[in-house]
Design an enzyme around this catalytic site. Sequence first.
Site, PDB file in Angstrom:
ATOM      1  N   HIS A  40       0.849  -1.189   0.000  1.00  0.00           N
ATOM      2  CA  HIS A  40       0.000   0.000   0.000  1.00  0.00           C
ATOM      3  C   HIS A  40       0.888   1.245   0.000  1.00  0.00           C
ATOM      4  O   HIS A  40       2.111   1.135   0.107  1.00  0.00           O
ATOM      5  CB  HIS A  40      -0.896   0.004   1.251  1.00  0.00           C
ATOM      6  CG  HIS A  40      -0.091   0.050   2.518  1.00  0.00           C
ATOM      7  ND1 HIS A  40       0.391  -1.099   3.137  1.00  0.00           N
ATOM      8  CD2 HIS A  40       0.363   1.081   3.263  1.00  0.00           C
ATOM      9  CE1 HIS A  40       1.081  -0.755   4.207  1.00  0.00           C
ATOM     10  NE2 HIS A  40       1.090   0.565   4.302  1.00  0.00           N
ATOM     11  N   HIS A 117       5.985   6.385  -1.515  1.00  0.00           N
ATOM     12  CA  HIS A 117       6.715   5.164  -1.821  1.00  0.00           C
ATOM     13  C   HIS A 117       5.873   3.950  -1.448  1.00  0.00           C
ATOM     14  O   HIS A 117       4.900   4.064  -0.704  1.00  0.00           O
ATOM     15  CB  HIS A 117       8.047   5.121  -1.065  1.00  0.00           C
ATOM     16  CG  HIS A 117       7.885   4.912   0.414  1.00  0.00           C
ATOM     17  ND1 HIS A 117       7.560   5.948   1.269  1.00  0.00           N
ATOM     18  CD2 HIS A 117       7.971   3.797   1.170  1.00  0.00           C
ATOM     19  CE1 HIS A 117       7.467   5.478   2.492  1.00  0.00           C
ATOM     20  NE2 HIS A 117       7.705   4.166   2.468  1.00  0.00           N
TER      21      HIS A 117
END
EC number: 3.1.4.58
Length: 170
Positions: A40, A117
Amino acid sequence: MRVFLSIRLTQKMRNALENVIRDMKRSGAKGNYSLPCNMHITLAFLGEVPGVEGIEEALDEVEFQPFELKMEGFGHFGELYWVGLAEQPLLEQLVKNIRRVLDDNGIAYDRKKFRAHITVARRVQAAYPIRVRIPRESMEVTAFSLMKSERINGKIKCTEIACWEAGKKK
């Protein structure tokens, strides 16, 4: 309960990230690799909370429009390795909106600077430079989620508690 706010990834994005992990392993990198189902983009980490009712109510105030995310770059913060995302002003705005709502409602969260990220591995050790190909994969973001993370039989499992869709205000 340990909770965080995130963007859940499409299956195509998770598949592409599995290819990155394969490349890392071929390079001889050892570490704790992320499970595809748990991958995620963390928007805000709230940590241990007794319950989520007030959090859910506060997040009903967050407004945002759909936007596209593209994978771009590869790097690490110490022993944590990640795949980066192309700059996206609407992602940055979503994070600001979420954090403003959390602040306005007195909800504590980790205030580290947001760096877009996707974590692919932790505690990585490699005797040689790690070489990976970053797939040209993208996805449309139409929602963000409140997630909980728990250890079950020695493995981390991330589960969605609630979800907020783009363009909708409750």
